[in-house]
Motif scaffolding. Structure first.
Motif, short mmCIF file in Angstrom:
data_model
loop_
_atom_site.label_atom_id
_atom_site.label_comp_id
_atom_site.label_asym_id
_atom_site.label_seq_id
_atom_site.Cartn_x
_atom_site.Cartn_y
_atom_site.Cartn_z
N UNK A 111 56.17 -18.03 -1.10
CA UNK A 111 54.92 -17.88 -2.05
C UNK A 111 54.04 -17.22 -0.12
N UNK A 112 54.26 -15.72 -0.51
CA UNK A 112 53.26 -15.15 0.85
C UNK A 112 54.72 -15.39 2.00
N UNK A 113 55.43 -14.16 1.25
CA UNK A 113 56.84 -14.28 1.89
C UNK A 113 57.06 -15.92 2.73
N UNK A 114 56.86 -17.09 2.99
CA UNK A 114 57.05 -18.07 3.10
C UNK A 114 57.62 -19.12 1.93
N UNK A 115 58.81 -19.81 2.66
CA UNK A 115 59.66 -20.82 1.62
C UNK A 115 58.78 -21.84 2.02
N UNK A 116 58.27 -22.33 0.39
CA UNK A 116 57.08 -23.41 0.43
C UNK A 116 57.70 -24.66 0.09
N UNK A 149 55.59 -27.90 1.73
CA UNK A 149 55.67 -27.65 3.16
C UNK A 149 54.29 -28.12 3.36
N UNK A 150 53.85 -28.85 4.31
CA UNK A 150 52.79 -29.23 4.91
C UNK A 150 52.07 -28.51 4.31
N UNK A 151 50.81 -28.69 3.80
CA UNK A 151 49.25 -27.82 3.22
C UNK A 151 49.58 -26.39 2.14
N UNK A 152 50.53 -26.71 1.24
CA UNK A 152 51.05 -25.77 0.53
C UNK A 152 50.39 -25.99 -0.45
N UNK A 153 49.79 -27.78 -1.06
CA UNK A 153 49.31 -27.97 -1.64
C UNK A 153 48.17 -28.66 -2.02
N UNK A 154 47.20 -27.87 -2.24
CA UNK A 154 45.59 -28.34 -2.04
C UNK A 154 45.05 -28.95 -3.36
N UNK A 202 49.95 -15.45 4.00
CA UNK A 202 48.31 -15.58 4.17
C UNK A 202 47.62 -15.18 2.54
N UNK A 203 48.34 -15.70 1.43
CA UNK A 203 48.39 -15.65 -0.36
C UNK A 203 47.70 -17.35 -0.83
N UNK A 204 47.34 -17.17 -1.41
CA UNK A 204 46.27 -18.34 -2.19
C UNK A 204 46.37 -18.41 -3.47
N UNK A 205 46.84 -19.38 -4.65
CA UNK A 205 46.91 -18.71 -5.86
C UNK A 205 46.41 -20.09 -6.38
N UNK A 206 45.08 -19.95 -7.08
CA UNK A 206 44.21 -20.88 -7.54
C UNK A 206 44.77 -21.91 -8.52
#
Length: 165
Positions: A36-41, A67-72, A95-99
């Motif tokens: 997500x957002x170009x990052x392996x989460x 990844x730490x902080x990927x799940x809120x 830089x992406x957040x998906x609700x």
């Protein structure tokens, strides 16, 4: 509504119409990744999948494979007649957040205890989700969270006209 005609299955393939109801959980031997957002989460070889009639598999990864902080954690919940009460996460990557794009069963129902501590995501909301070396196609509609690979045949619940199946 009449049950749809399952697609033909070749050697090495599975039909979503052969999956059970109530669903079952089984381990997955392939590597599972989520970007997500170009990052392996998320990256794991310790996933399970839930198989249910007319649905592509839903993959659940250990929460600690993200990844730490990927799940809120976020507001809201839902209830599955088989798995119990679900809680949701906003998913962060780059830089992406998906609700509300991921969920878990904090206290899964009897028979689904192996889902405790695991998280599923909507593949269609991510940059890419893979099973082994294959990028998945999301199950149609946002109500369901199945991941379609080239080995799975439908038709699948969530496609237009499938609500009565």
């Amino acid at each position: 509504m009449r049950r749809p005609e399952p697609e033909p299955v070749r050697a090495g393939e599975e039909s979503a119409w052969d999956y059970p109801r109530p669903p079952r959980v089984e381990p997955v031997s392939q590597r599972i990744t989520i970007r997500l957002g170009g990052v392996l989460i998320a990256d794991t070889v310790d996933a399970v999948r839930v198989l249910e009639t007319s649905h592509p598999p839903v993959y659940y990864l250990p929460a600690d494979s993200f990844l730490e902080g990927a799940l809120v954690p976020t507001e809201g919940s839902s209830f599955c007649e088989f798995k119990g009460g679900a809680a949701y996460f906003d998913v962060h990557g780059g830089s992406r957040i998906v609700s509300r794009a991921a969920w878990t069963y904090p206290q899964p129902a009897r028979g689904f205890e192996s889902l405790r501590g695991r998280v599923a995501v909507y593949a269609g909301e991510m940059d890419a989700c893979t099973v082994g070396d294959e990028q998945v196609t999301p199950q149609p509609g946002r109500f369901y969270g199945g991941w379609i690979t080239s080995r799975i045949r439908g038709p699948f619940k969530g496609e237009p006209g499938s609500m009565g199946w």
